[in-house]
Design an enzyme around this catalytic site. Structure first.
Site, PDB file in Angstrom:
ATOM      1  N   CYS B  98       0.879  -1.163   0.000  1.00 46.92           N
ATOM      2  CA  CYS B  98       0.000   0.000   0.000  1.00 46.92           C
ATOM      3  C   CYS B  98       0.921   1.218   0.000  1.00 46.92           C
ATOM      4  O   CYS B  98       1.935   1.216   0.683  1.00 46.92           O
ATOM      5  CB  CYS B  98      -0.841  -0.022   1.277  1.00 46.92           C
ATOM      6  SG  CYS B  98      -1.918   1.385   1.430  1.00 46.92           S
ATOM      7  N   HIS B 399       4.226   7.557   7.951  1.00 51.34           N
ATOM      8  CA  HIS B 399       3.477   7.373   6.706  1.00 51.34           C
ATOM      9  C   HIS B 399       2.165   8.137   6.650  1.00 51.34           C
ATOM     10  O   HIS B 399       1.589   8.285   5.591  1.00 51.34           O
ATOM     11  CB  HIS B 399       3.272   5.893   6.409  1.00 51.34           C
ATOM     12  CG  HIS B 399       2.041   5.298   7.030  1.00 51.34           C
ATOM     13  ND1 HIS B 399       1.745   5.410   8.350  1.00 51.34           N
ATOM     14  CD2 HIS B 399       1.034   4.586   6.482  1.00 51.34           C
ATOM     15  CE1 HIS B 399       0.616   4.782   8.608  1.00 51.34           C
ATOM     16  NE2 HIS B 399       0.151   4.271   7.495  1.00 51.34           N
TER      17      HIS B 399
END
Lengths: 140, 476
Positions: B98, B399
């Site tokens: 991802c 992130h």
């Protein structure tokens, strides 16, 4: 325990699914309903079409994860949602029927798709009232 | 979290001394405020990871760390194959690779204003988003295997993008060592209709405006200046990655005792890197990385098509593409010696510093772009990898924002249509197939990404370069 039911419990990033019932089978069925409820209101899913499922695992907890992952797989590949379940368990082997219908975005408003069932907060156990609990966190 | 559990090494570094079965210390990079707000489960998960065989240096957590499964989200750990090190399916997670990619457009905010509504609608009609949405591309068995081996390179060869895109993707757009034979038929079947789809949950495609530039020289190297319009895409390896994660997690849980590994948490399911199971997983996981890279490449192509119709003057070169949930073989200095390590990043971004050989020539001096997504109503950030980050955390950074509350709680607090109206009042157009999904993803359900980014910057993990805010958000 008189009535079988399901609930969600909090996990910071994801969602916990919990099934409760008089029997282990019922707890597994309710956990499956809790899984559907992560995506949509199970009451909006017509249980017209039936599929058969089976899986096995070394213990009851791993079997719960397998059961939920099997449903996640069937939902993804058949593009279906399920709202009624009948589970039979024997020696950590599960066979089940699941009833549901094709996903219709305009009617079901799916909030999120479920990626997989995890081993986090995983628990399959008998409760003090004699009923069964089956729970784990699913990744969305 | 109870700060008494930590030794404060510096303002932004908190250490857990090894105890019990921990082989190395735990280290969390965060401000005091972030530490106080962090879930106590992060402490438990960081210490659990430190117990795994062959772990090198420390079990790290980034400033956005929160309660994950097995590893904390924001967890980083490196393992040495020669010292019995492991690869963990739980340490990579379900949504393998991802990640986020950002495209430049060459457009200014005033170019977008008059076509904003049209652009939002055109993107929404073209980008398959949400549960059950399907892509236009169907791969037969042989082509599926070619995609799993080739990644974004496969996509470019099929006309989805240009050669120039590839050098702006980690691994040059193609992860070596992918083994499609280790990917089950079920995983491939789950992917059949999902090539070129966005997915759901926190995945999105956003048109964004650059609002602030903090490091002008690096921003110039990235081609970014205040007032510019950029496009960011956040999504992963779709059903294929999820199925691989599911299957190997189970195999590793069952096999671990046979390898003499006592798992502190079943979710940390792992196998020795050199074992057949470890190698099978690496082959399958790398195939899933390629699937994610191909997927983001196809979505890029669709986005470029829409722009060519609505704003034909725009060109959309790729700034960079980062992956969050991975295990990669990288060379790092440990005790003065260069070693090959298997670096797991779970909800953490690779952040290579200036001069790293894997960076393209134009980014060599600036460092790797590190793309940090916010929520759909708040800012996202562009950072750059640093030399210090290479030394303190194997070249890793945060992130994203991380959730502040559960989906259940968000659903009680917000109504999806009202969130859409509110954001439109602030100049942000939301397009989504599910209003319940929008409510669960409401900006208020997320933590403030600015605090996380500032902590990453102050800790030296990555340098803050620019801030962007959303103009249009296509939400799965």
């Amino acid at each position: 325990m008189d009535t079988a039911r399901w609930e969600h419990f909090s996990h910071q990033a994801d969602v916990g699914v919990r099934g409760l019932g008089a029997t282990l089978e019922q707890a597994f069925e309710q956990a499956a309903l809790a899984l559907t409820a992560v995506i949509t209101d199970p009451a909006t899913v017509v249980h017209g079409e039936m599929i058969r499922l089976s899986c096995e695992a070394p213990d009851a907890e791993l079997l719960l994860v397998d059961w939920l992952n099997l449903l996640i797989y069937e939902m993804a590949t058949r593009n279906m949602l399920f709202s009624r379940f009948e589970v039979h368990l024997e020696d950590n082997r599960l066979s089940a029927q699941a009833w549901g219908e094709a996903l219709e975005t305009a009617r079901h408003h799916p909030a999120v798709e479920v990626k997989g069932a995890t081993y986090t907060e995983l628990k399959v156990a008998r409760q003090s009232d004699g009923g069964w609990l089956a729970q784990t966190v699913v990744d969305v | 979290m109870d700060l008494a559990l930590f030794e404060r090494k510096s303002e932004f570094e908190w250490r857990i001394k090894p105890f019990g079965r921990m082989r190395v210390p735990g280290v969390i990079f965060a401000s005091e405020a972030l530490m106080r707000g962090m879930d106590a489960k992060v402490y438990e998960q960081v210490t659990n990871v430190a117990m795994l065989p062959g772990i090198v240096d420390a079990s790290f957590a980034m400033p956005d760390a929160h309660w994950g499964y097995g590893f904390p989200i924001g967890g980083v750990a490196a393992f040495d194959a020669d010292a019995g090190g492991v690869v963990s399916a739980g340490g990579v997670g379900f949504d393998i690779s991802c990640g986020v990619r950002t495209l430049l457009t060459g457009l200014r905010i005033e170019d977008i204003d008059r076509v904003k509504m049209r652009l939002a609608d055109a993107l929404y009609h073209t980008i398959p988003a949400g549960m059950g949405s399907t892509g236009a591309i169907r791969l037969d068995a042989a082509e599926m295997d070619r995609m799993l081996r080739g990644g974004a390179r496969w996509a470019v060869e099929r006309g989805f993008g240009t050669e120039a895109d590839l050098e702006r993707i980690e691994e040059g757009g193609c992860m070596r060592g992918a083994d499609p034979a280790q990917v089950s038929e079920q995983a491939k079947k789950r992917q059949r209709d999902e090539m070129g789809t966005l997915g759901s949950g926190n995945h999105y495609l956003e048109i964004q405006q650059v609002t602030d530039v903090y490091a002008p020289e690096i921003a110039a190297a990235f081609g970014v200046k205040a007032g510019d319009v950029v496009v960011s895409i956040h999504c992963g390896s779709r059903g294929l990655g999820h199925q691989i994660g599911t299957e190997f997690l189970k195999r590793m849980v069952i096999a671990a005792p046979g390898y003499g590994i006592a798992l502190p948490d079943r979710e940390l399911a792992c196998a020795p890197i050199t074992s057949p199971l470890g190698q099978d997983y690496l082959g399958a996981m790398r195939a899933a990385v390629n699937c994610a890279l191909a997927n983001r490449q196809i979505l890029t192509h669709l986005t470029r098509q829409i722009f060519s119709q609505v704003l034909p003057q725009a060109r959309l070169p790729l700034l960079y593409d980062v992956s969050h949930n991975t295990c990669k073989v990288e060379e790092h200095k440990v005790d003065g010696r260069t070693k090959k390590l298997h670096v797991h990043r779970k909800g953490a971004t690779r952040a290579f510093g200036p001069g790293h050989p894997d960076l393209p020539r134009e980014l060599k001096n600036a460092g790797q772009p590190v793309l940090i997504g916010g929520s759909m109503g708040t800012s996202s950030y562009i950072l750059a990898g640093t030399e210090q980050g290479m030394q303190i955390a194997f070249g890793s950074a945060c992130h994203g924002a991380g959730r502040a509350m559960s989906r259940h709680q968000a659903l009680r607090n917000w109504n999806g249509s009202r969130v859409v109206d509110d954001l439109e009042g602030h100049g942000i157009l939301i397009r989504s197939p599910s209003m319940r999904g929008v409510a669960e993803e409401a900006p208020g359900a997320y933590k403030d990404v600015s605090q996380v980014v500032d902590a990453a910057d102050h800790a030296g993990l990555a340098r803050k370069v620019a801030r962007v805010k959303p103009l249009i958000c296509i939400k799965g």
